[in-house]
Design a protein around this motif. Structure first.
Motif, mmCIF file in Angstrom:
data_model
loop_
_atom_site.group_PDB
_atom_site.id
_atom_site.type_symbol
_atom_site.label_atom_id
_atom_site.label_comp_id
_atom_site.label_asym_id
_atom_site.label_seq_id
_atom_site.Cartn_x
_atom_site.Cartn_y
_atom_site.Cartn_z
ATOM 1 N N ALA A 1 0.797 -1.084 0.091
ATOM 2 C CA ALA A 1 -0.032 -0.084 -0.113
ATOM 3 C C ALA A 1 0.750 1.187 0.007
ATOM 4 O O ALA A 1 0.574 2.343 -0.673
ATOM 5 N N VAL A 2 1.803 1.197 0.664
ATOM 6 C CA VAL A 2 2.867 2.221 0.821
ATOM 7 C C VAL A 2 3.453 2.533 -0.632
ATOM 8 O O VAL A 2 3.758 3.671 -1.006
ATOM 9 N N ILE A 3 3.948 1.334 -1.196
ATOM 10 C CA ILE A 3 4.589 1.650 -2.484
ATOM 11 C C ILE A 3 3.549 2.117 -3.456
ATOM 12 O O ILE A 3 4.107 2.888 -4.332
ATOM 13 N N ALA A 4 2.433 1.811 -3.415
ATOM 14 C CA ALA A 4 1.390 2.187 -4.344
ATOM 15 C C ALA A 4 1.262 3.719 -4.345
ATOM 16 O O ALA A 4 0.997 4.402 -5.126
ATOM 17 N N VAL A 5 1.110 4.372 -2.849
ATOM 18 C CA VAL A 5 1.056 5.688 -2.478
ATOM 19 C C VAL A 5 2.188 6.282 -3.011
ATOM 20 O O VAL A 5 2.081 7.553 -3.747
ATOM 21 N N HIS A 6 3.265 5.839 -2.840
ATOM 22 C CA HIS A 6 4.407 6.790 -3.695
ATOM 23 C C HIS A 6 4.420 6.629 -5.066
ATOM 24 O O HIS A 6 4.649 7.880 -5.629
ATOM 25 N N LEU A 7 3.734 5.756 -5.675
ATOM 26 C CA LEU A 7 3.647 5.804 -7.262
ATOM 27 C C LEU A 7 2.492 6.708 -7.710
ATOM 28 O O LEU A 7 2.809 7.636 -8.485
ATOM 29 N N LEU A 8 1.520 6.828 -6.778
ATOM 30 C CA LEU A 8 0.406 7.743 -6.908
ATOM 31 C C LEU A 8 1.071 9.264 -6.804
ATOM 32 O O LEU A 8 0.706 10.217 -7.641
ATOM 33 N N LEU A 9 1.790 9.351 -5.758
ATOM 34 C CA LEU A 9 2.574 10.757 -5.476
ATOM 35 C C LEU A 9 3.224 11.147 -6.584
ATOM 36 O O LEU A 9 3.488 12.460 -6.876
ATOM 37 N N LEU A 10 4.062 10.197 -7.160
ATOM 38 C CA LEU A 10 4.933 10.376 -8.307
ATOM 39 C C LEU A 10 4.241 11.115 -9.631
ATOM 40 O O LEU A 10 4.791 11.869 -10.324
#
Length: 216
Positions: free
Chosen positions: A68-77
Motif C-alpha cells: 500500500a505504501v509503495i502504491a501511494v508513492h507511485l500515485l504521488l510521483l
C-alpha cells in the motif's frame, strides 16, 4: 468610517492571562502527554502480544501495508508533481528493500545487508522529506500524517515484531523447550522482547505497590 484596529491594538485589547491560568495550562499539557504515553504503551504491549501469537498473520499484514505504501508513492510521483522526485524514489527503494528484509521474517539480523540498507535508506528518507517540508510550509498535522504512513509505518511494524524475532532465536527456542513452572506448579508461557519488558515493569509495580496489585 472606522479604521480596522492594528495588530498592536488588537494585542493590547486581549486580556492577559495570569500566573495561575498559565500554570494550569502547562500542568494540563504535561498531564495530557502522560496520558498519551500511557495509551501508546498499552497499545504497543497489545500489538506485541498479537505479533508473538500470530506470526504468519503479522507478516501478511506487513506485506500488505508495504504494498500500500509503495502504491501511494507511485500515485504521488505521477499525480503530485510538486513533491521532490528524489525523495519519492528514495522512499520507493526503501520500501522495496523492506520486501528483501521480510524474506527472513520474523528473524532480523542487525548486521545483515538488508537491515543495514533499509536503515540507511530510512535515514535518507527522513533527511529528504524534512528538507522539503522545512522549505515548503505545510500544517504540522499534515506533515505528521504523511510521515506516519509513508515513512514510519513499516519501521513501527518491525519494531513491534522484535519480540517475535527474539522468540525465534536458537537460544530462546532452547530455553522454551525446558518446562517452566510457577509457584503453583502450573506451566507458564515465556515471553520476550517488548512483552517481557512490560511484564517486568508490571512486576516491579506490584512489588512497590502490592495493595494496588490486589485491588486490580
Amino acid at each position: 468610517t472606522k479604521s480596522s484596529p492594528t495588530p498592536d491594538q488588537d494585542a493590547q485589547a486581549r486580556p492577559r492571562m495570569g500566573i495561575v491560568f498559565t500554570g494550569l495550562v502547562y500542568v494540563s499539557g504535561y498531564l495530557f502527554l502522560i496520558f498519551v504515553a500511557v495509551c501508546l504503551a498499552c497499545g504497543l504491549y497489545y500489538l506485541a502480544e498479537l505479533a508473538e501469537e500470530y506470526t504468519v498473520l503479522t507478516r501478511r499484514l506487513m506485506m500488505m501495508a508495504n504494498m500500500a505504501v509503495i502504491a501511494v508513492h507511485l500515485l504521488l510521483l505521477f499525480m503530485e508533481r510538486q513533491l521532490p522526485h528524489l525523495a519519492l524514489a528514495n522512499g520507493f527503494a526503501n520500501h522495496m528493500c523492506y520486501f528483501w528484509l521480510m524474506r527472513e521474517f520474523p528473524t532480523l539480523r542487525v548486521l545483515s545487508l538488508p537491515f543495514v540498507t533499509s536503515c540507511a535508506l530510512l535515514v535518507a528518507s527522513h533527511y529528504f522529506w524534512a528538507t522539503y517540508f522545512v522549505a515548503h510550509y505545510h500544517q504540522m498535522t499534515h506533515v505528521l500524517c504523511f510521515f506516519i504512513f509513508n515513512v514510519w509505518l513499516l519501521p513501527f511494524g518491525f519494531f513491534v515484531s522484535l519480540s517475535v524475532n527474539e522468540s525465534t532465536l536458537p537460544n530462546a527456542q532452547a530455553g522454551t523447550a525446558d518446562e517452566t513452572f510457577s509457584e503453583g506448579g502450573q506451566r507458564t508461557k515465556q515471553r520476550s522482547g517488548i512483552v517481557s519488558a512490560f511484564s517486568f515493569m508490571q512486576q516491579k509495580r506490584d512489588d512497590v505497590m502490592p495493595s494496588m496489585a490486589k485491588k486490580v
